[in-house]
Motif scaffolding. Structure first.
Motif, PDB file in Angstrom:
ATOM      1  N   ALA A   1       2.162   1.860  -3.413  1.00 33.95           N
ATOM      2  CA  ALA A   1       1.088   2.266  -4.323  1.00 33.95           C
ATOM      3  C   ALA A   1       0.747   3.738  -4.144  1.00 33.95           C
ATOM      4  N   PHE A   2       0.743   4.218  -2.913  1.00 36.19           N
ATOM      5  CA  PHE A   2       0.381   5.611  -2.666  1.00 36.19           C
ATOM      6  C   PHE A   2       1.507   6.574  -3.007  1.00 36.19           C
TER       7      PHE A   2
ATOM      8  N   THR B   1      -2.090   6.197 -12.805  1.00 32.64           N
ATOM      9  CA  THR B   1      -2.130   5.646 -11.451  1.00 32.64           C
ATOM     10  C   THR B   1      -3.536   5.670 -10.864  1.00 32.64           C
TER      11      THR B   1
ATOM     12  N   ALA C   1       1.604  -4.568  -9.462  1.00 31.84           N
ATOM     13  CA  ALA C   1       0.458  -4.216  -8.623  1.00 31.84           C
ATOM     14  C   ALA C   1      -0.615  -5.302  -8.684  1.00 31.84           C
TER      15      ALA C   1
ATOM     16  N   PHE D   1       0.837  -1.203   0.000  1.00 37.62           N
ATOM     17  CA  PHE D   1       0.000   0.000   0.000  1.00 37.62           C
ATOM     18  C   PHE D   1       0.867   1.247   0.000  1.00 37.62           C
TER      19      PHE D   1
ATOM     20  N   LEU E   1      -5.147   2.327  -9.269  1.00 38.74           N
ATOM     21  CA  LEU E   1      -5.610   2.215  -7.883  1.00 38.74           C
ATOM     22  C   LEU E   1      -7.095   1.884  -7.821  1.00 38.74           C
ATOM     23  N   ARG E   2      -7.881   2.531  -8.676  1.00 42.51           N
ATOM     24  CA  ARG E   2      -9.326   2.258  -8.704  1.00 42.51           C
ATOM     25  C   ARG E   2      -9.595   0.795  -9.070  1.00 42.51           C
TER      26      ARG E   2
ATOM     27  N   ARG F   1      -7.065   8.047  -1.206  1.00 45.12           N
ATOM     28  CA  ARG F   1      -5.723   7.999  -0.635  1.00 45.12           C
ATOM     29  C   ARG F   1      -5.848   8.287   0.854  1.00 45.12           C
TER      30      ARG F   1
ATOM     31  N   LEU G   1      -7.779  -1.646  -8.403  1.00 43.09           N
ATOM     32  CA  LEU G   1      -7.388  -2.460  -7.249  1.00 43.09           C
ATOM     33  C   LEU G   1      -8.349  -2.275  -6.072  1.00 43.09           C
TER      34      LEU G   1
ATOM     35  N   ILE H   1      -8.997   0.675  -4.622  1.00 46.87           N
ATOM     36  CA  ILE H   1      -8.548   1.756  -3.755  1.00 46.87           C
ATOM     37  C   ILE H   1      -9.136   3.049  -4.307  1.00 46.87           C
ATOM     38  N   GLU H   2     -10.142   3.558  -3.637  1.00 45.17           N
ATOM     39  CA  GLU H   2     -10.841   4.748  -4.121  1.00 45.17           C
ATOM     40  C   GLU H   2     -10.277   6.043  -3.555  1.00 45.17           C
TER      41      GLU H   2
END
Length: 102
Positions: free
Chosen positions: A14-15, A61, A29, A11, A65-66, A73, A68, A70-71
């Motif tokens: 990723a961020f 990115t 990822a 994580f 992330l979406r 941060r 994965l 992840i909506e």
């Protein structure tokens, strides 16, 4: 089938990604090897939108992330401290009529 190109992203990694990533990073990822990622692109089945820039693939990115799940941060303590310091500078400048440095 080849092994993934390194361990899956954490994580924290990723961020910290830039606005777009190369295909190898996107493959990491998703936990697949680059060869599988290329095959998915050819089949139109890669899990997120892919841009062709010159002879290379780039993945935004935000889409990665979406895809994965992840909506948003997360907010880190460092971010809060930086925001508080900026707000204090703004308040100080407003009271003293000075310009605020960026």
């Amino acid at each position: 089938m080849s092994a993934p190109s390194g361990p899956p992203l954490t994580f924290a990694e990723a961020f910290d990604l830039p606005l777009s990533v190369d295909l190898r990073t996107a493959a990491r990822a998703f936990g697949v090897c680059s060869g599988t990622a290329y095959k998915l692109i050819r089949l139109g089945r890669f899990p997120c939108p892919v841009l062709r820039v010159g002879g290379r693939y780039r993945i935004p990115t935000a889409y990665l992330l979406r895809s994965l799940g992840i909506e948003e941060r997360p907010v880190y303590a460092v971010d809060l401290e930086a925001g508080a310091a900026h707000a204090a500078r703004l308040q100080h400048a407003t009271h003293h009529g000075t310009e605020v440095p960026a």
